[in-house]
Enzyme design. Structure first.
Site, PDB file in Angstrom:
ATOM      1  N   LYS A   1       0.870  -1.184   0.000  1.00 21.92           N
ATOM      2  CA  LYS A   1       0.000   0.000   0.000  1.00 21.92           C
ATOM      3  C   LYS A   1       0.897   1.220   0.000  1.00 21.92           C
ATOM      4  CE  LYS A   1      -4.400   1.037   0.149  1.00 21.92           C
ATOM      5  NZ  LYS A   1      -5.536   0.213  -0.301  1.00 21.92           N
TER       6      LYS A   1
ATOM      7  N   ASP B   1      -7.071   4.199  -4.459  1.00 18.90           N
ATOM      8  CA  ASP B   1      -7.730   4.010  -3.160  1.00 18.90           C
ATOM      9  C   ASP B   1      -8.374   5.372  -2.855  1.00 18.90           C
ATOM     10  OD1 ASP B   1      -7.859   1.938  -0.789  1.00 18.90           O
ATOM     11  OD2 ASP B   1      -7.475   3.853   0.179  1.00 18.90           O
TER      12      ASP B   1
END
Ligand code: NDP
Ligand code: 2IT
Length: 449
Positions: free
Chosen positions: A130, A170
């Protein structure tokens, strides 16, 4: 959990806390997984001897860098950015980028950690990662966002690649940001490669990637209900958020005959007593995706706006949190249970606190955690990687049917690993154990690396 298992868990968590003192979200995400897997882990000495739990909770590496950019007025700004490359036992690192002022290392580590098991559940060859930045895209012009993305990629391009690490979107990162990032990657590397997913369909993006997380969440929810002799039709569903995941979850819910009775953003929520119509949904999608507007601006028959409110005290059959982490706490979970909620299906990552999870568990609420129910997004990202590697593109029907098949398999995996004695399925345990086992097995095979 036996006393011995609880003691092992406590010892492990104490060590983890010492090593990651100020990382509350990361500790929360690890504790949830460790709690689920501990009984199995302790029964299998080979994993314990290889220190799999200690190793899997330490990222392979974290890259931290400064992103300097210029506003439209010519002022210089600097933000902090990260890429947490957590674990690539199953495939190249894979996971989104988040742009939000709240972004910090703890949040990105929790998201990267969750991603390992989510990606494992998809059955596709993807590791977990991430990244993101504390850059706030709200109120920035297109040119400012472009300059930020170009500057961010100027550092990030050294650390990614189609066989190394493949970022995607995201919170705060959608197709506009992915396009700017991709443009700069190509300029720097002088080569086209599927180094990012969520690209525009005219330059290698997959059909259905935009819809995939929300649609996948609804597919999962439907399977979970059917497995327990229930169905989606006519159910009142409270959805939070009004971004990518929430919008397409709402769209699929309406298509399947459910009633979407709420949507929200960080300023407030709308309540639609009789359920959102497809026409209203289209208006809201245009408002959010087209003009980046606020829900407070939307007026239509039967829609009430409640400033500063969240959806969770409104009676509903299904709660679908699709905004951000820790949006449902213990009190909100209690309110949902008191109002007769049947299922909670997470579109967001870790939207329920530890206290909320306990409340749902005690009351046998069907509770699908994000790492299972929101895996459709990264699954279609994985399909985008495959299409890029083969230099082909599948049509919408092909991708949608693969997505449905993947969500079905993830659901089955949760059932296989999470079935309890009274025919209830603990989806949290099921997804954690199902996701963990495969990664642990791969790590064991590699020896001490
Ligand atoms: P978007 O940026 O498209 O939308 C986020 C939505 O959540 C917006 O409505 C936003 O409101 C709201 N929101 C964000 N942060 C907060 C906050 N701190 N408090 C209250 N509301 C907030 O993001 P996505 O829809 O892509 O992501 C939503 C969730 O789904 C996240 O948890 C993400 O990690 C997860 N997810 C996303 C996937 C994807 O493919 N995009 C895949 C799997 C999971 P506002 O506009 O006011 O900020
Ligand atoms: O949380 C997630 O799974 C995502 N943000 C999507 C990641 C991806 O690589 O598509």
């Amino acid at each position: 959990m036996t006393d011995a298992e609880a003691k092992e868990l406590e010892t492990f968590m104490n060590g983890l806390e010492k090593r990651n003192e100020y990382e509350a979200e990361f500790l929360q995400a690890v504790e949830e997984v460790a709690t689920s897997i501990m009984p199995w882990y302790l029964q299998h000495d080979r994993y314990r001897d290889a220190q799999i739990l200690e190793r899997i909770t330490e990222p392979d590496r974290i890259i931290i860098f400064r992103v300097t950019w210029e506003t439209d007025k010519g002022e210089i700004r600097a933000n902090r950015a990260w890429r947490v490359q957590f674990n690539h036992a199953l495939g190249p690192y894979k996971g989104g980028l988040r742009f939000h002022p709240s972004v910090n290392q703890s949040i990105l580590k929790f998201l990267g950690f969750e991603q390992i098991f989510k990606n494992s559940l998809t059955g596709l060859p993807m590791g977990g990662a991430k990244g993101g930045s504390n850059f706030n895209p709200k109120g920035k012009s297109d040119r400012e966002v472009m300059r930020f993305c170009h500057s961010m990629m100027t550092e990030l391009h050294r650390h990614i690649g189609e066989d190394i690490d493949v970022p995607a979107g995201d919170i705060g990162v959608g197709s506009r940001e992915i396009s700017y990032l991709f443009g700069q990657y190509m300029r720097l590397e002088n080569r086209w490669s599927g180094v990012l997913t969520g690209k525009g369909q005219s330059f290698g993006g997959s059909a259905v990637r935009t819809e995939a997380t929300g649609w996948g969440c609804v597919y999962f929810c439907e399977r979970m209900l059917n497995h327990h002799s229930e169905c989606l039709s006519d159910k009142r569903v409270s959805v939070s958020g009004s971004g990518n995941v929430a919008l397409y979850a709402a769209q699929k819910l309406i298509e399947k005959g459910a009633k979407v009775i709420t949507l929200s953003d960080s300023s407030g929520m709308i309540y639609i007593k009789d359920g959102l119509s497809m026409e209203q949904w289209e208006d809201i999608r245009d408002l959010k995706e087209g003009s980046r507007g606020r829900l407070s601006e939307y007026e239509s028959t039967g829609i009430e706006y409640h400033d500063g409110k969240e959806p969770w005290d409104i009676p509903c059959d299904i709660a679908m949190p699709c905004a951000t982490q820790n949006e449902i706490d213990r009190e909100e979970a209690e309110a949902l249970v008191k109002n007769g909620v049947l299922a909670v299906c997470e579109g967001a990552n870790m939207p329920t606190t530890v206290g909320a999870i306990e409340v749902f568990k005690e009351n046998y609420i069907l509770h699908a955690p994000g790492k299972a129910s929101n895996a459709g997004g990264v699954a279609v990202s994985g399909l985008e990687q495959s299409q890029n590697a083969m230099r082909i593109s599948w049509d919408r029907e092909e991708v949608d049917s693969r997505l449905q098949e993947i969500m079905k398999r993830i659901h089955q995996r949760c059932v296989d690993e999470g079935q309890t004695s009274n025919s209830h399925v603990d989806y949290i345990d099921g997804s954690n154990i199902g996701g963990f086992k495969k990664v642990a097995e791969a790590m064991l095979s590699y020896g001490a690396v």
